[in-house]
Each structure stands twice: as structure tokens, then as C-alpha cells.
Design a protein around this motif. Structure first.
Motif, PDB file in Angstrom:
ATOM      1  N   ILE A  59      -6.133   0.021   7.558  1.00  0.00           N
ATOM      2  CA  ILE A  59      -6.763  -0.109   6.101  1.00  0.00           C
ATOM      3  C   ILE A  59      -6.310  -1.571   5.820  1.00  0.00           C
ATOM      4  O   ILE A  59      -7.100  -2.432   5.140  1.00  0.00           O
ATOM      5  CB  ILE A  59      -6.299   0.971   5.317  1.00  0.00           C
ATOM      6  N   SER A  60      -5.137  -1.830   5.981  1.00  0.00           N
ATOM      7  CA  SER A  60      -4.584  -3.294   5.511  1.00  0.00           C
ATOM      8  C   SER A  60      -5.072  -4.492   6.361  1.00  0.00           C
ATOM      9  O   SER A  60      -5.509  -5.432   5.666  1.00  0.00           O
ATOM     10  CB  SER A  60      -3.095  -3.268   5.529  1.00  0.00           C
ATOM     11  N   LEU A  61      -5.417  -4.152   7.643  1.00  0.00           N
ATOM     12  CA  LEU A  61      -6.126  -5.267   8.436  1.00  0.00           C
ATOM     13  C   LEU A  61      -7.541  -5.522   7.854  1.00  0.00           C
ATOM     14  O   LEU A  61      -7.979  -6.609   7.608  1.00  0.00           O
ATOM     15  CB  LEU A  61      -6.159  -4.811   9.973  1.00  0.00           C
ATOM     16  N   ASN A  62      -8.116  -4.286   7.662  1.00  0.00           N
ATOM     17  CA  ASN A  62      -9.541  -4.610   7.034  1.00  0.00           C
ATOM     18  C   ASN A  62      -9.546  -5.403   5.763  1.00  0.00           C
ATOM     19  O   ASN A  62     -10.187  -6.146   5.505  1.00  0.00           O
ATOM     20  CB  ASN A  62     -10.327  -3.062   6.656  1.00  0.00           C
ATOM     21  N   LYS A  63      -8.448  -5.029   4.916  1.00  0.00           N
ATOM     22  CA  LYS A  63      -8.205  -6.037   3.702  1.00  0.00           C
ATOM     23  C   LYS A  63      -8.050  -7.359   4.040  1.00  0.00           C
ATOM     24  O   LYS A  63      -8.509  -8.595   3.524  1.00  0.00           O
ATOM     25  CB  LYS A  63      -7.236  -5.413   2.695  1.00  0.00           C
ATOM     26  N   MET A  75       0.885  -1.021   0.019  1.00  0.00           N
ATOM     27  CA  MET A  75       0.181   0.087   0.011  1.00  0.00           C
ATOM     28  C   MET A  75       0.836   1.355  -0.100  1.00  0.00           C
ATOM     29  O   MET A  75       0.427   2.447  -0.318  1.00  0.00           O
ATOM     30  CB  MET A  75      -0.836  -0.070   1.341  1.00  0.00           C
ATOM     31  N   MET A  76       2.297   0.991   0.194  1.00  0.00           N
ATOM     32  CA  MET A  76       2.969   2.134   0.476  1.00  0.00           C
ATOM     33  C   MET A  76       3.516   2.615  -0.812  1.00  0.00           C
ATOM     34  O   MET A  76       4.302   3.336  -0.877  1.00  0.00           O
ATOM     35  CB  MET A  76       4.064   1.916   1.418  1.00  0.00           C
ATOM     36  N   PHE A  83      -1.002   9.168   0.626  1.00  0.00           N
ATOM     37  CA  PHE A  83       0.077   8.594   1.715  1.00  0.00           C
ATOM     38  C   PHE A  83      -1.079   8.448   3.066  1.00  0.00           C
ATOM     39  O   PHE A  83      -2.118   9.075   3.103  1.00  0.00           O
ATOM     40  CB  PHE A  83       0.837  10.056   2.141  1.00  0.00           C
ATOM     41  N   TYR A  84      -0.330   7.650   3.650  1.00  0.00           N
ATOM     42  CA  TYR A  84      -1.295   7.159   4.723  1.00  0.00           C
ATOM     43  C   TYR A  84      -0.273   7.196   5.984  1.00  0.00           C
ATOM     44  O   TYR A  84       0.907   6.875   5.939  1.00  0.00           O
ATOM     45  CB  TYR A  84      -1.872   5.865   4.887  1.00  0.00           C
ATOM     46  N   SER A  85      -0.737   7.537   7.131  1.00  0.00           N
ATOM     47  CA  SER A  85       0.049   7.376   8.137  1.00  0.00           C
ATOM     48  C   SER A  85       0.340   6.014   8.656  1.00  0.00           C
ATOM     49  O   SER A  85      -0.368   5.022   8.231  1.00  0.00           O
ATOM     50  CB  SER A  85      -0.440   8.012   9.666  1.00  0.00           C
ATOM     51  N   GLU A  86       1.390   5.515   9.442  1.00  0.00           N
ATOM     52  CA  GLU A  86       1.398   3.947   9.836  1.00  0.00           C
ATOM     53  C   GLU A  86       0.168   3.580  10.548  1.00  0.00           C
ATOM     54  O   GLU A  86      -0.234   2.398  10.304  1.00  0.00           O
ATOM     55  CB  GLU A  86       2.452   3.933  10.688  1.00  0.00           C
ATOM     56  N   LYS A  87      -0.266   4.251  11.364  1.00  0.00           N
ATOM     57  CA  LYS A  87      -1.613   3.965  12.171  1.00  0.00           C
ATOM     58  C   LYS A  87      -2.644   3.627  11.040  1.00  0.00           C
ATOM     59  O   LYS A  87      -3.443   2.663  11.095  1.00  0.00           O
ATOM     60  CB  LYS A  87      -2.182   4.938  13.142  1.00  0.00           C
ATOM     61  N   THR A 114       7.947   5.517   9.658  1.00  0.00           N
ATOM     62  CA  THR A 114       7.159   5.442  10.689  1.00  0.00           C
ATOM     63  C   THR A 114       6.389   6.907  11.095  1.00  0.00           C
ATOM     64  O   THR A 114       6.540   7.910  10.450  1.00  0.00           O
ATOM     65  CB  THR A 114       7.846   5.008  12.029  1.00  0.00           C
ATOM     66  N   ASP A 115       5.489   6.692  12.032  1.00  0.00           N
ATOM     67  CA  ASP A 115       4.774   8.001  12.617  1.00  0.00           C
ATOM     68  C   ASP A 115       5.701   8.936  13.434  1.00  0.00           C
ATOM     69  O   ASP A 115       6.472   8.228  14.420  1.00  0.00           O
ATOM     70  CB  ASP A 115       3.611   7.815  13.033  1.00  0.00           C
TER      71      ASP A 115
END
Length: 239
Positions: free
Chosen positions: A82-86, A67-68, A73-77, A138-139
Motif C-alpha cells: 500500500i505504501s509503495l503504491n502511494k 500508516m501504522m 491494522f495491516y500486515s507488514e506485507k 513484523t509478520d
């Protein structure tokens, strides 16, 4: 050395001046530990899944990394949620990923220790007048938490969240050089990931050091570090 690599840091002659070092953080200065797999196990337990945590996390981590490479752009959180939902969709797990991801988010503010040679290495660099920074995907609040926890006072800290770009995009490393005013020819990037910490910096002409603590480097990987070390202490032989 296991994996067929030719040797360590003495395999090529140093012919340039090192004035600055950019370190990856987790797996390089600070031990990443096993908290992510443990958090994955807790998540699977909470959703009553019998999937193997190590297998699930490995696939989850790969999905998160994929996804990166997109335009957004997404923060790490955000990436974790989002990836866990997938992952839940793929494994047909009926659960709220935003809620269930919390054990993993807590890992971003857990307890991680520096490697035993980290502080003495930074002290050595201070004594030699070598400037250094951290460049981490990372964040910002997470890395600040771990630096404070381990009493690491590092002036230049650059995160993907602040720069809105991930490794190994060239702009990640270029933004650090732009902010510090450092010359790429006088910098080393030091890290434990072949793509993020070796191929990425080399793409803009920066020399890169692989820290290979467990001797897992494979010479057939297609990526050739400028130097390979097994401990941060060995940096003194390079600079």
C-alpha cells in the motif's frame, strides 16, 4: 560518546529486580542488513526509474511507519504494497505496486544473521534463570523464518501481526505482559529504536535499554533510555 550522551550502563544504580527481558528482533538480536535498500534499487530498476534507492527507501519507510498510527491494522506485507503504491503516485511512476513490491517481500524471507553476541547472551540469561521474549513489529511467518534460519529457539515470540497492534502503542507491550503474566516492574525492554523500543515501553512504566552499536544516540532527542549499551554482552552488568 558521540552525540553527547553521558555514559553507558553505569550511569544509574540498579535498584530493582530483573526477572524478564523482552527483546526487539531486527537490529537487536538479528542484523537487519542492507537488503531493503537493495530491494528498493531492484524495484526502481524494474519500473525504469532513476530515483536514488537510498533516498526513495528512506521516504518509503517513513510513509510506511506513518500508516501504522492509524486505526486500521495491516500486515507488514500489506503495508509495503500500500505504501509503495502511494510512493508511485507521488513520484508519478506508472506501475502496479502489488506486482513490483515483490523484491521487498522476498527480503522478509532472505538471509539475515544474528549479531555475534546474541547466542552467548541468551545462553547467559538461561544460566541465570532470566526469562526472555521477542516483541517485534513484523509478520509472524517472517520472524519464524529468521529464528529457524539462525537456530534460535525462543519460546515467547510476539508479533504485531498476531496481536494486531504495532509499536509504540501501549497495548503492544501490555499484551505481552498479559500473555506471559510478567510484572512490568520486573521487565526490561531491549531494542535499537528510540520510539518503538524506549519511549513505547516507558509509556507503561517498563524500563528500557537502548542498544546503540554505532554510538548515534543524541541526548537532545527528548527520549532518555534507562540504560544505554553498545553490545548485548553488557546486559549482564544490568541484571
Amino acid at each position: 560518546m558521540e552525540g553527547g550522551t553521558e555514559s553507558h550502563i553505569n550511569r544509574k544504580e540498579v535498584t530493582f529486580m530483573i526477572c524478564n527481558i523482552i527483546f526487539d528482533c531486527f537490529g537487536t538480536l538479528i542484523d537487519a542488513g542492507s537488503g531493503s535498500v537493495e530491494a528498493t534499487g531492484q524495484i526502481l530498476k524494474n519500473v525504469k526509474s532513476e530515483e536514488n534507492p537510498q533516498v526513495f527507501y528512506k521516504k518509503w519507510k517513513t510513509l510506511k511507519k506513518d500508516m501504522m498510527i492509524g486505526d486500521k491494522f495491516y500486515s507488514e506485507k500489506e503495508l509495503f504494497a500500500i505504501s509503495l503504491n502511494k510512493m508511485f503516485e507521488e513520484y508519478n511512476i506508472k506501475a502496479d505496486a502489488l506486482k513490483e513490491v515483490q523484491p521487498m517481500i522476498r527480503v522478509l524471507f532472505s538471509e539475515r544473521k544474528v549479531f555475534k553476541e546474541t547466542k552467548e547472551t541468551l545462553k547467559m540469561l538461561d544460566e541465570k534463570g532470566i526469562r526472555y521474549a521477542i516483541g517485534s513489529t513484523t509478520d509472524t511467518d517472517s520472524i519464524e523464518y529468521f529464528l529457524k534460519q539462525n537456530e534460535l529457539n525462543i519460546e515467547n515470540v510476539f508479533t504485531s501481526e498476531d496481536m494486531r497492534v504495532y509499536k509504540p502503542f501501549p497495548r503492544f507491550y501490555e499484551e505481552i505482559l498479559k500473555s506471559t503474566g510478567w510484572d512490568v516492574d520486573e521487565c526490561l525492554f531491549v531494542g535499537d529504536n528510540l520510539i518503538d523500543d524506549i519511549k513505547g515501553p516507558q509509556s507503561i512504566g517498563m524500563k528500557a535499554v537502548l542498544i546503540d552499536r554505532k554510538s548515534t544516540y543524541d541526548i537532545n532527542s527528548g527520549i532518555k533510555p534507562d540504560y544505554i549499551i553498545s553490545s548485548l554482552n553488557e546486559l549482564e552488568n544490568i541484571i
